[in-house]
Design a protein around this motif. Structure first.
Motif, short mmCIF file in Angstrom:
data_model
loop_
_atom_site.label_atom_id
_atom_site.label_comp_id
_atom_site.label_asym_id
_atom_site.label_seq_id
_atom_site.Cartn_x
_atom_site.Cartn_y
_atom_site.Cartn_z
N UNK A 277 14.80 49.72 11.53
CA UNK A 277 15.76 48.98 10.70
C UNK A 277 15.11 47.73 10.14
N UNK A 278 14.33 47.04 10.98
CA UNK A 278 13.59 45.86 10.50
C UNK A 278 12.56 46.27 9.46
N UNK A 279 11.88 47.40 9.68
CA UNK A 279 10.83 47.84 8.75
C UNK A 279 11.39 48.09 7.35
N UNK A 280 12.54 48.75 7.28
CA UNK A 280 13.12 49.05 5.97
C UNK A 280 13.55 47.78 5.23
N UNK A 281 13.75 46.70 5.95
CA UNK A 281 14.16 45.44 5.33
C UNK A 281 12.99 44.49 5.10
N UNK A 282 11.81 44.83 5.63
CA UNK A 282 10.68 43.90 5.66
C UNK A 282 9.83 43.95 4.40
N UNK A 283 9.65 42.82 3.76
CA UNK A 283 8.75 42.73 2.61
C UNK A 283 7.30 42.92 3.05
N UNK A 284 6.97 42.44 4.25
CA UNK A 284 5.63 42.60 4.80
C UNK A 284 5.31 44.09 4.96
N UNK A 285 6.26 44.84 5.48
CA UNK A 285 6.06 46.28 5.66
C UNK A 285 5.95 46.98 4.31
N UNK A 286 6.75 46.57 3.35
CA UNK A 286 6.70 47.19 2.02
C UNK A 286 5.35 46.96 1.37
N UNK A 287 4.83 45.75 1.49
CA UNK A 287 3.53 45.45 0.91
C UNK A 287 2.41 46.22 1.60
N UNK A 288 2.55 46.44 2.90
CA UNK A 288 1.56 47.22 3.64
C UNK A 288 1.51 48.65 3.11
N UNK A 289 2.66 49.20 2.77
CA UNK A 289 2.72 50.54 2.19
C UNK A 289 2.02 50.57 0.85
N UNK A 290 2.30 49.59 0.00
CA UNK A 290 1.67 49.50 -1.31
C UNK A 290 0.16 49.43 -1.17
N UNK A 291 -0.29 48.64 -0.19
CA UNK A 291 -1.73 48.50 0.05
C UNK A 291 -2.36 49.82 0.48
#
Length: 402
Positions: A277-291
């Motif tokens: 739940x935290x991951x889906x809300x996390x900008x840090x996690x989203x940027x890691x995916x983009x990277x």
């Protein structure tokens, strides 16, 4: 009656993508070398620090929770999925499972009667035919076109020729990296609608689209089919495959049946759901995916160019996921020497796999279990160094084939 294994258990084949681990260890020990492992269907990085911290905090959720999933996560997944795909799922239509693999197994248990056929588009993830058979169904695998895309005519014919209950496919595809077009997706929906069967879409790699293109979802077509089932999860996008969390999103009747089944088998871990739940809300996690997507695209470019420079190998450019699926059949019939004099001939994808292990010290997965014995699957979810080193090793080894 004697104490023996069931016919189903005896018939199940070990996962080809997991069975190489013992052989890799044996060669590393015997040869004193490090095998570059391009077999893994998983990102090379893990969850971001905020998500890891949430997993520890989630450990406080040590009592049984709701069978279909946590009350905070299910509406969030519905919201994210609707935004990303154009679907219109409600919370009650989302059910969490023990991995995407567990989600597929649960769906099959919910829809199949003994002898029902599931039409599977080739090349396919190795688990698809096995899980259909485990659940009493009959896997019917349909050949792809030369470009590795679905053959719509053959798919329609297979549906009509069998007691078909569902069509199952993945896009972006494991193992090919092919991304189905909206026209192809619309054609699959039309076939399923006309036959009155389920359409099961595995979109676990949907966030891994290359060249700035977003892979279209089955729910983005002009007329989505109301018996379409989505299989998805956080494991690839957030680098958490070992956490074993996936989900089913589909018609309410299916969600209710899946929940009833999971109430007697195994539903998802509560601490993991809290962290996701935290991951889906996390900008840090989203940027890691983009990277990740950016790095894997660079690996793709290096690997596809390298493979296509070798005589006897042809590799189409994958549009998504993180795999290359190369046709190596042009090297079949060639011989090589290893271990100081032993000789072997490459005759199929399994012997080509052995050749790579012995001569290039690279591990890849043979194409036979994916439905195409002419091909090999290489994972791009590795470091740039491992990617370039693996390609150099393969080039040197192929040059020694006679």
């Amino acid at each position: 009656m004697t104490a023996q294994l069931s016919a189903i258990a005896k018939a199940v084949k070990p996962s080809a993508t997991l069975s190489l681990k013992n052989e890799i260890t044996r060669i590393e020990t015997a040869s004193g070398v490090k095998i570059i492992d391009l077999t893994a269907g998983q990102p090379d990085i893990g969850p971001t620090p905020d998500v890891l911290a949430a997993l520890v905090e989630g450990g406080k959720l040590h009592k049984y929770g709701p069978v279909p999933g946590e009350t905070g996560l299910r509406p969030l997944i519905a919201e994210v999925t609707n935004r990303e795909t154009g679907s219109k799922f409600t919370t009650d239509q989302v059910v969490l499972a023990v991995g995407a693999k567990g989600a597929i197994d649960t769906v099959m248990r919910a829809i199949l009667d003994p002898g029902d056929a599931v039409v599977i588009l080739s090349p396919y993830w190795v688990t698809y035919p096995e899980v259909v058979a485990i659940c009493g169904g009959v896997p019917v695998c349909v050949e792809c076109k030369p470009d590795l895309h679905s053959d719509i005519q053959k798919t329609a014919a297979a549906v009509k020729a069998n007691r078909t209950k569902a069509i199952l496919y993945s896009s972006p595809s494991n193992p090919t990296g092919v991304v189905y077009t909206r026209d192809e997706l619309a054609a699959l929906a039309r076939i399923a609608r006309e036959a009155g069967i389920w359409l099961i879409a595995d979109e676990i790699y949907r966030e891994f689209g290359f060249d700035g293109k977003k892979p279209p979802s089955i729910f983005s077509i002009p007329e989505p089919y109301d018996k379409t089932v989505l299989i998805d999860g956080p494991s690839k996008r957030f680098g958490m495959p070992g956490w074993r969390l996936g989900f089913i999103a589909g018609p309410t009747e299916l969600a209710k049946a899946a929940t009833a089944l999971l109430g007697h088998t195994s539903n998802a871990s509560r601490p993991i759901q809290h962290a996701v739940e935290v991951a889906y809300k996390s900008e840090l996690a989203r940027q890691a995916t983009v990277s990740m997507v950016g790095r894997y695209q660079k690996n793709r470019d290096v690997f596809v160019a390298g493979l296509n420079s070798l005589p006897g190998i042809k590799c189409p450019t994958p549009e998504g996921a993180f795999y290359c699926f190369a046709d190596v059949s042009g090297l079949y019939g060639k011989m090589y020497e290893y271990d100081g004099g032993s000789r072997a001939t490459v005759t199929d994808s399994t012997t080509f796999r052995d050749f790579l292990l012995r001569k290039a010290f690279v591990a890849a997965v043979e194409g036979g279990p994916f439905g195409l014995d002419t091909h090999m699957r290489f994972s791009l979810a590795v470091s740039e160094k491992d990617c370039t080193s693996a390609m150099a090793n393969i080039s040197k080894a192929v040059a020694e084939l006679r």
